[in-house]
Design an enzyme around this catalytic site. Structure first.
Site, PDB file in Angstrom:
ATOM      1  N   TYR A 144     -32.722  62.808 -19.021  1.00 14.61           N
ATOM      2  CA  TYR A 144     -33.661  63.921 -19.209  1.00 14.61           C
ATOM      3  C   TYR A 144     -33.316  64.763 -20.438  1.00 14.61           C
ATOM      4  O   TYR A 144     -33.730  65.931 -20.521  1.00 14.61           O
ATOM      5  CB  TYR A 144     -33.701  64.794 -17.947  1.00 14.61           C
ATOM      6  CG  TYR A 144     -34.516  64.187 -16.820  1.00 14.61           C
ATOM      7  CD1 TYR A 144     -35.895  63.998 -16.943  1.00 14.61           C
ATOM      8  CD2 TYR A 144     -33.916  63.814 -15.622  1.00 14.61           C
ATOM      9  CE1 TYR A 144     -36.645  63.452 -15.907  1.00 14.61           C
ATOM     10  CE2 TYR A 144     -34.668  63.273 -14.578  1.00 14.61           C
ATOM     11  CZ  TYR A 144     -36.033  63.097 -14.730  1.00 14.61           C
ATOM     12  OH  TYR A 144     -36.784  62.558 -13.705  1.00 14.61           O
TER      13      TYR A 144
ATOM     14  N   HIS B  14     -40.566  59.273 -10.559  1.00 15.23           N
ATOM     15  CA  HIS B  14     -40.671  59.366 -12.015  1.00 15.23           C
ATOM     16  C   HIS B  14     -41.619  58.274 -12.490  1.00 15.23           C
ATOM     17  O   HIS B  14     -41.657  57.190 -11.908  1.00 15.23           O
ATOM     18  CB  HIS B  14     -39.292  59.147 -12.663  1.00 15.23           C
ATOM     19  CG  HIS B  14     -39.372  58.973 -14.155  1.00 15.23           C
ATOM     20  ND1 HIS B  14     -39.456  60.039 -15.011  1.00 15.23           N
ATOM     21  CD2 HIS B  14     -39.415  57.852 -14.926  1.00 15.23           C
ATOM     22  CE1 HIS B  14     -39.547  59.585 -16.256  1.00 15.23           C
ATOM     23  NE2 HIS B  14     -39.516  58.263 -16.235  1.00 15.23           N
TER      24      HIS B  14
HETATM   25  P1  IDP Z   1     -43.291  64.194 -15.318  1.00 17.24           P
HETATM   26  O1  IDP Z   1     -42.185  63.723 -14.385  1.00 17.24           O
HETATM   27  O2  IDP Z   1     -44.600  64.359 -14.584  1.00 17.24           O
HETATM   28  O3  IDP Z   1     -43.415  63.361 -16.572  1.00 17.24           O
HETATM   29  P2  IDP Z   1     -41.984  66.197 -16.972  1.00 17.24           P
HETATM   30  O4  IDP Z   1     -42.675  67.366 -17.584  1.00 17.24           O
HETATM   31  O5  IDP Z   1     -41.583  65.068 -17.859  1.00 17.24           O
HETATM   32  O6  IDP Z   1     -42.902  65.691 -15.771  1.00 17.24           O
HETATM   33  O7  IDP Z   1     -40.700  66.776 -16.235  1.00 17.24           O
HETATM   34  C1  IDP Z   1     -39.668  65.916 -15.789  1.00 17.24           C
HETATM   35  C2  IDP Z   1     -39.256  66.334 -14.393  1.00 17.24           C
HETATM   36  O8  IDP Z   1     -38.690  67.656 -14.451  1.00 17.24           O
HETATM   37  C3  IDP Z   1     -40.400  66.467 -13.388  1.00 17.24           C
HETATM   38  O9  IDP Z   1     -40.792  65.245 -12.818  1.00 17.24           O
HETATM   39  C4  IDP Z   1     -39.809  67.411 -12.379  1.00 17.24           C
HETATM   40  O10 IDP Z   1     -38.868  66.739 -11.505  1.00 17.24           O
HETATM   41  C5  IDP Z   1     -39.029  68.367 -13.264  1.00 17.24           C
HETATM   42  N1  IDP Z   1     -39.854  69.538 -13.664  1.00 17.24           N
HETATM   43  C6  IDP Z   1     -40.886  69.562 -14.544  1.00 17.24           C
HETATM   44  N2  IDP Z   1     -41.406  70.803 -14.674  1.00 17.24           N
HETATM   45  C7  IDP Z   1     -40.662  71.591 -13.847  1.00 17.24           C
HETATM   46  C8  IDP Z   1     -40.700  72.991 -13.539  1.00 17.24           C
HETATM   47  O11 IDP Z   1     -41.519  73.765 -14.052  1.00 17.24           O
HETATM   48  N3  IDP Z   1     -39.765  73.436 -12.635  1.00 17.24           N
HETATM   49  C9  IDP Z   1     -38.837  72.613 -12.056  1.00 17.24           C
HETATM   50  N4  IDP Z   1     -38.773  71.307 -12.325  1.00 17.24           N
HETATM   51  C10 IDP Z   1     -39.673  70.786 -13.204  1.00 17.24           C
HETATM   52 MG    MG Z   2     -42.055  63.051 -18.071  1.00 17.31          MG
END
Ligand code: IDP
Ligand code: MG
Length: 138
Positions: free
Chosen positions: A50, A116
């Site tokens: 990440y 994911h």
């Molecule tokens: P995605 O998994 O839908 O692609 P991303 O924006 O890439 O979303 O974020 C990666 C992961 O980080 C998310 O799946 C979630 O587990 C976590 N995450 C994303 N946004 C937030 C937030 O605003 N608060 C807490 N965790 C978050």
């Molecule tokens: Mg993502």
């Protein structure tokens, strides 16, 4: 357009006993599993995976969550795999995910969101190779 995507069944979904139903929904949607493993991420692994989010306020919590228990990591195959899988899992926040999507059915919160899915063909290849050596040969 490439035909693979990378997924993880995250610690919340594994701990809640949802792995079987999630895998079933993935297969029902027409994906096949090219490679799969069950493992427990280290903080170093999760931080690298990440890294793109390292400046986000939720990064440390995300690493803690992703290392809180075992996961399934898998490479999935289907035509238009990346986009079709994002549709199948639904929005990041399960409250905003469409009815019947994996996150709407199984996720607890925006952080503990069950699965994911890669966001591009390029990232699918990077993420698959993070977990699997020479995954193309499976
Ligand atoms: P995605 O998994 O839908 O692609 P991303 O924006 O890439 O979303 O974020 C990666 C992961 O980080 C998310 O799946 C979630 O587990 C976590 N995450 C994303 N946004 C937030 C937030 O605003 N608060 C807490 N965790 C978050
Ligand atoms: Mg993502």
């Amino acid at each position: 357009m490439s035909n693979i995507t990378f997924t993880m069944i995250k610690p919340d979904a594994v701990a809640n006993g949802h792995s079987g139903k999630i895998i079933d929904q993935i297969l029902e949607a027409g994906f096949s599993i090219q490679a799969m493993k069950y493992l427990h991420l280290t903080p170093e692994n999760a931080g690298k995976f990440y890294a793109v989010h390292s400046e986000r306020p939720f990064f440390n919590d995300l690493v803690s969550f992703m290392t809180s228990g075992p996961i399934f990591a898998a490479v999935l195959v289907k035509e238009n795999a990346v986009a079709d899988f994002r549709t199948l899992i639904g929005a990041t926040d399960p409250k905003k995910a469409d009815e019947g999507t994996i996150r709407q059915r199984f996720a607890d919160s925006i952080e503990a969101n069950a699965v994911h899915g890669s966001d591009s063909d390029e990232n699918a290849a990077i993420e698959a190779s993070f977990f699997f050596n020479s995954f193309e040969r499976f």
